[in-house]
Design an enzyme around this catalytic site. Structure first.
Site, mmCIF file in Angstrom:
data_model
loop_
_atom_site.group_PDB
_atom_site.id
_atom_site.type_symbol
_atom_site.label_atom_id
_atom_site.label_comp_id
_atom_site.label_asym_id
_atom_site.label_seq_id
_atom_site.Cartn_x
_atom_site.Cartn_y
_atom_site.Cartn_z
ATOM 1 N N ARG A 260 -6.406 6.832 13.560
ATOM 2 C CA ARG A 260 -6.452 8.293 13.510
ATOM 3 C C ARG A 260 -7.504 8.792 12.523
ATOM 4 O O ARG A 260 -7.594 8.301 11.388
ATOM 5 C CB ARG A 260 -5.084 8.825 13.086
ATOM 6 C CG ARG A 260 -5.011 10.316 12.931
ATOM 7 C CD ARG A 260 -3.604 10.741 12.596
ATOM 8 N NE ARG A 260 -3.179 10.202 11.319
ATOM 9 C CZ ARG A 260 -3.356 10.814 10.153
ATOM 10 N NH1 ARG A 260 -3.943 11.993 10.095
ATOM 11 N NH2 ARG A 260 -2.943 10.262 9.038
ATOM 12 N N HIS B 117 1.184 4.599 6.528
ATOM 13 C CA HIS B 117 1.026 6.054 6.411
ATOM 14 C C HIS B 117 1.317 6.773 7.714
ATOM 15 O O HIS B 117 1.909 7.851 7.720
ATOM 16 C CB HIS B 117 -0.419 6.320 5.958
ATOM 17 C CG HIS B 117 -0.745 7.753 5.724
ATOM 18 N ND1 HIS B 117 -0.070 8.526 4.806
ATOM 19 C CD2 HIS B 117 -1.692 8.561 6.272
ATOM 20 C CE1 HIS B 117 -0.585 9.755 4.809
ATOM 21 N NE2 HIS B 117 -1.550 9.800 5.699
ATOM 22 N N ARG C 102 -10.181 4.524 7.471
ATOM 23 C CA ARG C 102 -9.110 4.004 6.604
ATOM 24 C C ARG C 102 -8.866 2.506 6.745
ATOM 25 O O ARG C 102 -8.535 1.839 5.774
ATOM 26 C CB ARG C 102 -7.808 4.751 6.892
ATOM 27 C CG ARG C 102 -7.873 6.128 6.357
ATOM 28 C CD ARG C 102 -6.603 6.883 6.581
ATOM 29 N NE ARG C 102 -6.856 8.219 6.080
ATOM 30 C CZ ARG C 102 -6.052 9.241 6.256
ATOM 31 N NH1 ARG C 102 -4.933 9.094 6.930
ATOM 32 N NH2 ARG C 102 -6.356 10.419 5.778
ATOM 33 N N ALA D 6 2.317 16.533 3.600
ATOM 34 C CA ALA D 6 0.914 16.293 3.958
ATOM 35 C C ALA D 6 0.020 16.959 2.917
ATOM 36 O O ALA D 6 0.209 18.130 2.582
ATOM 37 C CB ALA D 6 0.635 16.839 5.349
ATOM 38 N N ASP E 40 13.383 7.498 14.144
ATOM 39 C CA ASP E 40 14.597 7.806 14.930
ATOM 40 C C ASP E 40 14.298 8.172 16.387
ATOM 41 O O ASP E 40 14.973 7.692 17.299
ATOM 42 C CB ASP E 40 15.371 8.954 14.267
ATOM 43 C CG ASP E 40 15.677 8.662 12.805
ATOM 44 O OD1 ASP E 40 15.910 7.488 12.472
ATOM 45 O OD2 ASP E 40 15.676 9.604 12.002
ATOM 46 N N GLU F 257 4.033 13.070 15.569
ATOM 47 C CA GLU F 257 3.834 11.637 15.285
ATOM 48 C C GLU F 257 4.710 10.726 16.131
ATOM 49 O O GLU F 257 4.344 9.585 16.415
ATOM 50 C CB GLU F 257 4.059 11.361 13.785
ATOM 51 C CG GLU F 257 3.613 9.957 13.395
ATOM 52 C CD GLU F 257 3.658 9.678 11.906
ATOM 53 O OE1 GLU F 257 3.805 10.632 11.110
ATOM 54 O OE2 GLU F 257 3.542 8.491 11.541
ATOM 55 N N GLY G 282 -3.908 16.315 2.402
ATOM 56 C CA GLY G 282 -5.333 16.541 2.684
ATOM 57 C C GLY G 282 -5.626 17.852 3.366
ATOM 58 O O GLY G 282 -6.350 18.695 2.832
ATOM 59 N N GLY H 146 9.491 19.363 11.812
ATOM 60 C CA GLY H 146 8.143 19.370 11.234
ATOM 61 C C GLY H 146 7.258 20.282 12.068
ATOM 62 O O GLY H 146 7.734 21.074 12.907
HETATM 63 C C1 SIN Z 1 -4.653 12.466 2.973
HETATM 64 O O1 SIN Z 1 -4.578 13.534 2.376
HETATM 65 O O2 SIN Z 1 -5.314 11.505 2.588
HETATM 66 C C2 SIN Z 1 -3.857 12.297 4.205
HETATM 67 C C3 SIN Z 1 -4.389 13.118 5.277
HETATM 68 C C4 SIN Z 1 -4.059 12.482 6.571
HETATM 69 O O3 SIN Z 1 -3.393 11.457 6.612
HETATM 70 O O4 SIN Z 1 -4.524 12.978 7.593
#
Ligand code: SIN
Length: 526
Positions: free
Chosen positions: A376, A341, A280, A51, A213, A365, A53, A18
């Site tokens: 976060r 998430h 969130r 991803a 992992d 991550e 956002g 990633g």
């Molecule tokens: C999202 O697009 O809602 C996720 C973006 C993120 O988790 O930073």
């Protein structure tokens, strides 16, 4: 009995492909080190790829690293490592410019980058490529890797164990899925960049590969872990029968989408002054309260008041995905439910990616640099992978560890593996137990029961298996146990960690990280 190949020698072994793994690999290879990037699937498959956002950074003249710093610290609810956050916000814009120079394209309006907004950001600061930002970044880095000399990708090769001699990591063992064999890799440095563990939970927005992992490898090697109790639940995953828990980006709320309960009432004003753009954890718990009150299976995300052309153009992937399940989001409200998430905790690192074991580095991550604290800030994770992956690569160059002299590993290879049917059942039960016992709302007795149930599932395996799906399931159990003990240990509520039996924040006792080592079957908190 599984076969064993001859050892391969390289300078750096990166586990994971990633944003963090590739950034690290490119930096190390540019410094003349030979790098193997091993990935258990095809190289592009990663959480980065999905991803939506975007990637947050202070690139706008009206923005500043100080403002980004403040928002990140606030979201982290008292647990961010301020030095790590400084590194993130100050180095972020430069790393993004570099990514653009590699070919990454972000959306522009009238020649200027279009910045979107997500929860808890005080202004628009998120660069995006439509609603598929991760895909754009992943493709760019994969292309860059292909033209960078000295990097060799190794697909379908899953890291399963570190080789440690005299308190130094001298390499690792890979499980080659196609050849059904074990490949020992002797190297100066191993980088854990395997991503997160969202699939440990039944409801998850993550790619199926996110089975923790790298965290399981670190636990096995007695490497320090931090803050494993902090798991972020995204408020809005698609909740349709027979559809995966597809992510509905927070940027939809940033662009004006609202949440409604099953009665059609907008409800966020009861929970936060900033309504749908609250952090969130606040939004996810508000949704759970509404679900319980209405005995409903989901709430709704409503975009029907927005211009349909804008919705289709701004969120093409989400629009197309929902249409494929018969839902036109420009005309109908979207049923949504929170889902696991992102994990803020992970392998503890310093600011340069070093872990507590010499020769092992971590980024992305899988790691816990401390930038996210207890929760976060949206769109800070791609940035963390980019900045700290690069830093880990640079650190490996600076540390200049010698090639280990000794490299030996006796591996017991005749391990019995349960049938696929049994493995699948254990996997399903693990994820369901984790969702019930360590989900959005937790309590001590549920967490203790969860731990005991996970031990029972682990006992069905007996020993860590040499087969990908079985090994992933074993890893899920290891990570699940670490989350359960850490969540039970932290007797307060903070950020994404909510304890019904300790609903308040305890600044006196708990304004600190939870640092954990797994040793000979025992969990030791430092
Ligand atoms: C999202 O697009 O809602 C996720 C973006 C993120 O988790 O930073």
């Amino acid at each position: 009995m599984i076969k064993k190949e001859d050892p391969i020698k390289t300078d750096v072994l990166v586990l994971g492909s990633g944003i963090a793994g590739l950034s690290c690999a490119i930096k190390a290879a540019e410094g003349n080190l030979n790098v193997i990037v091993a990935t258990k699937d095809f190289p592009k498959e990663s959480n980065t790829l999905y991803a939506q956002g975007g990637i947050a950074a202070a690139v706008d003249p009206d923005d500043s690293p100080e403002s980004h710093f403040k928002d990140t610290i606030k979201a982290g609810d008292g647990l961010c490592n301020e030095n790590a956050v400084k590194v993130l916000v100050e180095e972020g814009p430069e790393r993004i410019r570099e990514l653009i120079s590699f070919g990454a394209e972000f959306d522009k309006k009238a020649g200027v980058y279009h910045l979107t907004k997500e929860g808890a950001h005080s202004l628009r600061r998120i660069l995006h490529s439509g609603d598929a930002t991760g895909k754009e970044i992943e493709q760019t880095l994969i292309k860059r890797m292909a033209i960078t000399p000295r990097i060799e990708p190794l697909a379908y090769s899953m890291g399963i164990k570190l080789v440690i001699i005299n308190d130094r990591c001298v390499g690792a063992i890979l499980l080659d899925e196609k050849r059904n064999s074990l490949i020992p890799i002797k190297c100066r440095a191993v980088v854990l960049a395997t991503g997160g563990a969202g699939r440990v939970f039944q409801e998850s927005t993550n790619s199926p590969i996110a089975t923790g992992d790298g965290m399981a490898i670190a636990l096995d090697a007695q490497i320090e872990m931090a803050n494993m109790e902090f798991v972020q639940f995204h408020p809005t995953a698609l909740h349709l029968k027979n559809a995966p828990r597809f992510l509905l980006s927070e940027s939809m709320r940033g662009e004006g989408a609202v949440l409604r309960n099953v009665k059609g009432e907008r409800f966020m004003e009861k929970y936060s002054d900033v309504l749908e753009l609250a952090p969130r954890d606040v939004v996810a718990r508000a949704i759970v309260t509404e679900l319980k009150k209405d005995k409903a299976p989901h709430v709704f995300l409503d975009l029907t008041h927005l211009d349909p052309d804008f919705v289709r153009n701004r969120f093409p992937t989400i629009y197309a995905t929902c249409i494929s399940y018969g839902l036109d989001i420009t005309k109908e409200m979207i049923p949504v439910h929170p889902a696991a998430h992102y994990i803020m905790g992970g392998v503890k690192t310093d600011l340069d990616g070093r872990t507590s074991l010499k020769g092992v580095y971590a980024a992305g991550e899988v790691s816990c640099t401390g930038v996210h604290g207890a929760n976060r800030l949206a769109s800070n994770s791609l940035l963390e992978g980019l900045v700290f992956g690069h830093r880990a690569g640079k650190t490996i160059l600076e540390d200049a560890l010698s090639m280990p002299k000794k490299f030996e590993k006796e591996i017991k290879r005749n391990i019995k593996i349960p049938s696929l049917e049994v493995v699948n059942e254990i996997r399903k039960q693990t994820a369901s137990l984790m969702w019930q016992g360590a989900g959005i709302s937790r309590n001590g007795s549920d967490l203790e029961n969860l731990f005991a149930e996970l031990l029972n599932l682990e006992a069905i395996f007996g020993e860590p298996p040499f087969e990908r799906r079985a090994r992933e399931t074993w890893n899920m159990i290891q990570v699940g146990k670490a989350i359960a003990v850490s969540a039970n240990y932290r007797t307060e509520s903070r950020g994404a960690h909510f304890r019904e039996d300790f609903p308040d924040k305890d600044q006196l006792r708990w304004k600190r990280d939870t640092v954990l080592i797994y040793r000979e079957g025992k969990y030791i908190f430092k």
